[in-house]
Structures are given as structure tokens and as C-alpha cells.
Design a protein around this motif. Sequence first.
Motif, PDB file in Angstrom:
ATOM      1  N   GLY A 216       0.806  -1.186   0.158  1.00 30.25           N
ATOM      2  CA  GLY A 216       0.036  -0.047   0.012  1.00 30.25           C
ATOM      3  C   GLY A 216       0.809   1.217   0.191  1.00 30.25           C
ATOM      4  O   GLY A 216       0.173   2.287  -0.295  1.00 30.25           O
ATOM      5  N   LYS A 217       2.037   1.256  -0.011  1.00 25.30           N
ATOM      6  CA  LYS A 217       3.131   2.624   0.188  1.00 25.30           C
ATOM      7  C   LYS A 217       3.633   2.699  -1.076  1.00 25.30           C
ATOM      8  O   LYS A 217       4.266   1.741  -1.782  1.00 25.30           O
ATOM      9  CB  LYS A 217       4.125   2.294   1.277  1.00 25.30           C
ATOM     10  N   PRO A 218       3.598   3.982  -1.673  1.00 23.80           N
ATOM     11  CA  PRO A 218       4.211   4.166  -2.911  1.00 23.80           C
ATOM     12  C   PRO A 218       5.728   4.152  -2.943  1.00 23.80           C
ATOM     13  O   PRO A 218       6.239   4.470  -2.073  1.00 23.80           O
ATOM     14  CB  PRO A 218       3.610   5.502  -3.311  1.00 23.80           C
ATOM     15  N   LEU A 219       6.432   3.474  -3.829  1.00 20.28           N
ATOM     16  CA  LEU A 219       7.558   3.451  -4.076  1.00 20.28           C
ATOM     17  C   LEU A 219       7.917   4.757  -5.368  1.00 20.28           C
ATOM     18  O   LEU A 219       7.008   4.578  -6.328  1.00 20.28           O
ATOM     19  CB  LEU A 219       8.519   2.313  -4.752  1.00 20.28           C
ATOM     20  N   VAL A 220       9.163   5.264  -5.229  1.00 18.27           N
ATOM     21  CA  VAL A 220       9.432   6.291  -6.229  1.00 18.27           C
ATOM     22  C   VAL A 220      10.470   5.570  -7.243  1.00 18.27           C
ATOM     23  O   VAL A 220      11.328   4.866  -6.836  1.00 18.27           O
ATOM     24  CB  VAL A 220      10.409   7.339  -5.487  1.00 18.27           C
ATOM     25  N   PRO A 221      10.116   5.908  -8.614  1.00  9.15           N
ATOM     26  CA  PRO A 221      10.743   5.279  -9.424  1.00  9.15           C
ATOM     27  C   PRO A 221      11.941   6.153 -10.050  1.00  9.15           C
ATOM     28  O   PRO A 221      11.928   7.145  -9.966  1.00  9.15           O
ATOM     29  CB  PRO A 221       9.565   5.227 -10.750  1.00  9.15           C
ATOM     30  N   GLU A 222      12.769   5.427 -10.742  1.00 10.72           N
ATOM     31  CA  GLU A 222      13.899   6.038 -11.568  1.00 10.72           C
ATOM     32  C   GLU A 222      13.165   6.178 -12.748  1.00 10.72           C
ATOM     33  O   GLU A 222      12.474   5.357 -13.454  1.00 10.72           O
ATOM     34  CB  GLU A 222      15.170   5.241 -11.722  1.00 10.72           C
ATOM     35  N   ARG A 223      13.546   7.496 -13.522  1.00 18.73           N
ATOM     36  CA  ARG A 223      12.940   7.800 -14.914  1.00 18.73           C
ATOM     37  C   ARG A 223      13.976   8.138 -15.570  1.00 18.73           C
ATOM     38  O   ARG A 223      14.526   9.293 -16.137  1.00 18.73           O
ATOM     39  CB  ARG A 223      11.995   9.055 -14.756  1.00 18.73           C
ATOM     40  N   SER A 224      14.792   7.069 -16.102  1.00 14.00           N
ATOM     41  CA  SER A 224      15.906   7.215 -17.054  1.00 14.00           C
ATOM     42  C   SER A 224      15.838   7.542 -18.585  1.00 14.00           C
ATOM     43  O   SER A 224      16.658   7.859 -19.319  1.00 14.00           O
ATOM     44  CB  SER A 224      17.057   6.136 -16.800  1.00 14.00           C
ATOM     45  N   PHE A 225      14.779   7.033 -18.838  1.00 10.44           N
ATOM     46  CA  PHE A 225      14.068   7.028 -20.432  1.00 10.44           C
ATOM     47  C   PHE A 225      12.752   7.151 -20.566  1.00 10.44           C
ATOM     48  O   PHE A 225      11.892   6.938 -19.850  1.00 10.44           O
ATOM     49  CB  PHE A 225      14.849   5.597 -20.954  1.00 10.44           C
ATOM     50  N   SER A 226      12.595   7.472 -21.688  1.00 12.13           N
ATOM     51  CA  SER A 226      10.891   7.898 -21.964  1.00 12.13           C
ATOM     52  C   SER A 226      10.210   6.574 -21.676  1.00 12.13           C
ATOM     53  O   SER A 226      10.619   5.353 -22.186  1.00 12.13           O
ATOM     54  CB  SER A 226      10.854   8.184 -23.550  1.00 12.13           C
ATOM     55  N   LEU A 227       8.918   6.820 -21.047  1.00 11.37           N
ATOM     56  CA  LEU A 227       8.068   5.578 -20.718  1.00 11.37           C
ATOM     57  C   LEU A 227       8.650   4.693 -20.255  1.00 11.37           C
ATOM     58  O   LEU A 227       8.240   3.319 -20.746  1.00 11.37           O
ATOM     59  CB  LEU A 227       7.332   5.392 -22.353  1.00 11.37           C
TER      60      LEU A 227
END
Length: 769
Positions: A216-227
Motif C-alpha cells: 500500500g505504500k508508494p515507491l519512487v521510480p527512476e525515470r532514466s528514459f521515455s516511458l
Amino acid sequence: MHEAMQPTPDPAWVLTHEGYNVLTENAVESRFALGNGFLGMRASRPVSRGPTWVSWLGYIRWASWPRCYVAGLFDNPNTVPPVPALVPVADWSRVKFVLDDRPQLLLDGEFLASVRSLDLRRGVLLSDLSYLAHAGISISGGELRLVSLADRAVALQLLRFSLDRDGIDVTLEANFSMAGMGMEPLQLDRDVCAWRTEGSGKGVAMAGSATLRADGKPLVPERSFSLRWIWRWRSVAGQEIELARLVAVARSDSLADDPAPVAVDALARSRALGWRGVLAAHEAAWQERWDASDVIIEGDDEAQEALRFAVYHLTSAANAADESVSVGARGLTGDAYFGHVFWDTEIYLLPFYTAVWPEAARAMLMYRYHTLRGAREKAAAMGYQGALYAWESADTGEETTPERVVGPDGAMIDILTGRMEQHISADIAYAVWQYWRATGDDAFFIDAGAEILFETARFWASRAVAEADGKRHIRHVIGPDEYHEDVDDNAFTNVMARWNIARGLETIEVMRARWPERAAALCERLALGEAELTDWGDAVGRIFTGFDPSTGLYEQFAGYHQFEPLELSLYADRKVPIDVVIGHERTQRSQVVKQADVVALLALLPVEFPGAAAKANFRYYEPRCAHGSSLSAGIHALVAARLGETESALRFLRQAAAADLELDPNSAGGIRIAGLGGVWQAIVLGFAGLDLCGDGISLTPRLPPEWRSMSFAVRWRGRPVQVRIAGDDVRVAIADGDPVQIRIGGQTHNVQGGSALEVRCEARAVVQE
């Protein structure tokens, strides 16, 4: 999320497949495909089995064939001959696991349990998987996937899973698999990407949003590339991980239009709703369609399953909001036939849409109106007047059938269907007329339908040439029976052509009587004068049909009766088409028929078979048909049911349904949607005997004895109609409005709007509520 992934409780609404088999996997992916008429997606698993870039397979097979499609997104691939094809877009369902720094593909581990379910009622794909990864790590999870019927630009994926170990370094990547797309990138931003096809100049944009929660707790993503979203964490045994991904797609048809803002707006709509709102709206849209199109059969679970499967895919294939596309031979479920539109659409699919979803039928017929220019150009190029529609059509209406292809031995093979299978123009005219009669859509008739009828009639009048015997002949054609090419006076072609011309003349009369100014304007624009109309009348009177009054038989084409009879029962155990067994040349010299030809004519125009001629032709041609096409069995079931031969009809119905319900490896190219349309026609037009195209509603029920009852809904001239047949009892309820003539079993009743008619067919007892 767990509750959302539970299938409809009634198992009659759920198709299930367990396990994995390389011989049937591609067929499962076709069978369980998702669609909404704009987006289509095969039912491949979200965890990759590896890339699909190798071009030569030899004796190996693809383990899976993931594909996502956008209706109308055509381009010319690097093929000889060049043939336009649907361009697959990025697979937005892909996820990748890395466990303790080791990437995990499905082929690297072992399935402990694997179940995929297609929930027909909700229009969702559900999956459950238990999987043994490296080092004995066990992963258990499930998936829900949909393409929204409420907002066709939107798709949704829910994924939940857990590991059975503590302390595993887990990396999860959710991405849009973009490799091998064959399009030029225009925009590669973090949440939206856009591409342009290289040849056709069409554009497509895809936008996405993804969230991951651990207990239930959100994790923060890495955004190294589109989509692309990457999350990292250390596992806790049994900890529930939940991924929710929203996707939006837009298409543009010109260089001036940018699809990216449209996709961004659609994504914003879906994010405002949240995944629960997207799912709820989608389920409500499906419920609305099922309310309009479900057929309930009591006493035959096999027929019930086949019919709901058919209605599911027919609903998934259509988009009433887009007149620039139609339904291809495999819908949006596979690569076969490149997304091309054939006669299948008008003859096998339009009766369903006309009866239960006339807005979708109208859009498909408007596609034919918008492609009239290509039909006119084809006719002119071949030296004829009017409109000859493409045998295979993509987005422009130009003929896309290749003139020749390279055979297995390297020799060039002529493909004659694009030049000779001309009955498609009459097939389209037939669908136009049937739609108008059933719906009363005068605006369509005036603005588009009449012009199609005129231009196709004009083609046939120029095509039917007067000869010394006093008849007008149509030579060098191919009928629905494609085993026999370049024949003269094919009965199906000639009788449909004569009918088409006659409806053109009737259209003139109707237009002049009801809309004289529009009639005059259209005739002036088309340069359609009285001399030409007189020639049409001559053609109707003199076109050769091949009908023999002494026997009641139509000769399928000139000289057919002199061909070699073939006892097909001797080849009943064959596993391949009959032309492969006996060879192409012998097939062409024999009376064996690939698919319903004269029988198809009997299905479309029963009035052309007077007296005992209907049974005579069915009895003659049925044993000669090898059913080398999935189109054939459904039409045979329809005709047999109308003739009261319910046992044969039921056998043909089950044969038609098996083509896609059974896991035939040939289904890998997509579901055979025309065959599914034939299933619906056999049941509703055949066993129930429904006819919506007269001045009222007609029913001639001939249910199999094991069917206790049959209930269904249709629309007639804008008004909902509910029908129930149980034994000899028939009940028809119609919505408010003017009185309606309802004919049941040969007896006509005038029924007030907002009331129901109950008839006992055997005793002719009538009650009006």
C-alpha cells in the motif's frame, strides 16, 4: 486491487486456459485478445520471453507473438511486392524483473502454475502465475489488462505479485517495448512519445503513467528514459507489490496533425479518474453493449459459449466513432492479412452490427463511402464505369491485393483475386440496402448510401456485356469459391450484380418520390441520365444467371456441371485443405467448392430460389463443399436452419465455432472474425429466423429440439426489440412508438408501440399485452 482481479462469478462468462504450449501459445494470444475498435492487443504475457527480432525461423517457432495495434495505422513495409500493412505500436504491457542482479525472462525459469482467463462480460484479460525463478525463488502474482470501451484512447494494466524470500534485491522495470517498430521518432519525452510512419505519413503518440506500491505504500521510480519506470527494493516474503499503469494512444492521419497533445489529454482524463474509475467506466460500457447484444440459449452450453465468444470479439472490433476505418479479416488481433478489409465485413459482420449496434454499422459503411474514389479509379483503370471496390482495402480504398507473389520454388505466382473477385461491389451495395431497410436511416441513405448504390449498379451495367444469345454475360471472374479462378457467369456474382442494378433503379424511384431535389442534384453530379437508367433496366432483364427451371439448380459457373465430381467423404480425415491433398490443378478441374458460393447466394437472396429450389441447391452443393475457408460453415448453418434441417445446422454451427474456440495453430495470425459473424447469423438469422429488412419484423423460429429457449435483443428503426422463443411460444416486446407489423411463422400481427406480442406458433394463439 485483488478484488478487481476476480473474474465474473458465473463461469459461463469466462474462458480459461491453463499452462503453456509452444504449439498453441500464439493461438491463445489471438483467442484472448483485447480490443475496442481503435486499440487491439494480443494476450501475450507481460514478462518477456525475449526479443522477437530474428527474421528467419527455419524449423523453430516463436515462443510468443506480442502485438499491439492501432486501427488505421497503415504503412508499406519493406516487402516485394509492396503491400500496406498495419504497423504494430509499442507493447505497453512489458515488465522486466531483475533478482539479485540477474535479469529474469520467462524462458529462464519454470512455470508452477499458469492460468489466463478472458472475462467476456467485463472485457478484461486476467492472468495468474506461479513461477520458479533462479536460486529457487518463487514469484506468485496476477494481472488485469484492458483497452477501454468507454474511452478508446485509454488502456489499463494492473499487476500484483509477491516473492517467497526475504532479502532479495529486486528491480522492476515497466516499459513500452519500442524495438522494431518501423517508425521514425518525433518526440521522446518522459511521459509521452510520438512517431511517424516512413511512407504513409501517419502519426501515433503514446503516453503513460505508472505507480508501484509495496503493502500500500508508494515507491519512487527512476525515470532514466521515455516511458520507462524502474523501481528498486529489498524483498520481504509475502509482501504484496501492486503496479498500476495507465496508457493513452492517439493517431494522426496527416503530417499537419500532432497526435501527442491528444494522447496527453487522454492520459490526463484517465489519471483524473484513477485506475478504479477507468475500470468502472469500461465495465459499464461493456454492460451497455451486452444489454444490447447478448443472446441467451438455455439447453446448449456449447452454443452459448460460442455465441458469447463471437459477440465479444465482434464488439471488440468495432468503433462507431471512426468512419475512416473498418474491420479487417482478423480484426486487431493478429498480423494475418495485414489488417486489410475484405467482403467479409459487409456480408458476415454487418448483419450483426446492423441488428444490435447500427451506429457501428453506419461507420463501416461510411468507410466504404469515403473510399469510393479508389473504387471509381479501379473501375476506370479496368475499362468500366462506376465503382469497383478493392478486393483488399486498407485506408485509402486503393486495391492492395498484390498482382503476383513469389512462390516457394521462386517462381512468380499470379494473384487474380484483386482483378477478378468483383462481387465485392455487389456485397457492399447489399449491406447498404440491408442497413437502410433495417434502420430507416434516411440521412445516411441520402448522403452516402444512394451514391454507393448508383455507382456499383453503374459498374455492373458496364460489366455485363450483351452477346449473340441475347443475354448479358459477366466473364472472367472469381466467385466466393476461390478454388475456381477466371470463370464465366458465376451464379453468385451474376445474381448479386442483377440485384444490385435493380436496387439502383429502386433507389432512383425512392429518391425521386421522397427527396426529388436531392435526387436531381445527385443525378446531375454523377451525370446519371435516362438513357443509362434504361440500360440498367435492360441489364436486369437480360443478365445470365445459370438457373435451370427444370432442375431448380443454379450452375455455379458456366461449365461447372461438366467438371469431375469428387467424393469428399473419402477425404474426411484430411488435416490440410483439399486442394493440398489432390493438388491445385485437379481441384480446379473438379466440382469441389472451397466455401459457400451458390449456398451463400441462397443465404443472401432466398427470394431467388423459388419453390423447392432452395432445398435442391443446398442438397446439391453442400456435399461438394470442402469448407476450405472459415467463412463457409456459418453460412451453411444459417441456410440449413432456415430450411428446417436443424441437425445439420447445429453440426455446421459447431464447426464454425471450433475454428477459433479450439486452439488451432493457424489462429496465430488472429481470430477469424468473419467466421464469428457467421456464428451469430446462424443462430439469430437462422435458428430464430429473424429478418429486420422488410416493412416490419419477421421471425420464423426453428430451434434445435435440445434448446429449451432462446432470448435476444435487437434494434429495428431505432427502437429496442426483445425476443424470447421457448418451444412453440414466441414473445416480442417493442419500445414505444408507432404500431409495428410483426410476422411470426407466416402470420402477421399489428403491434402497438410499448407493448408485447405473445404467439403460440403451433396453435396460433395470440395475446397482446
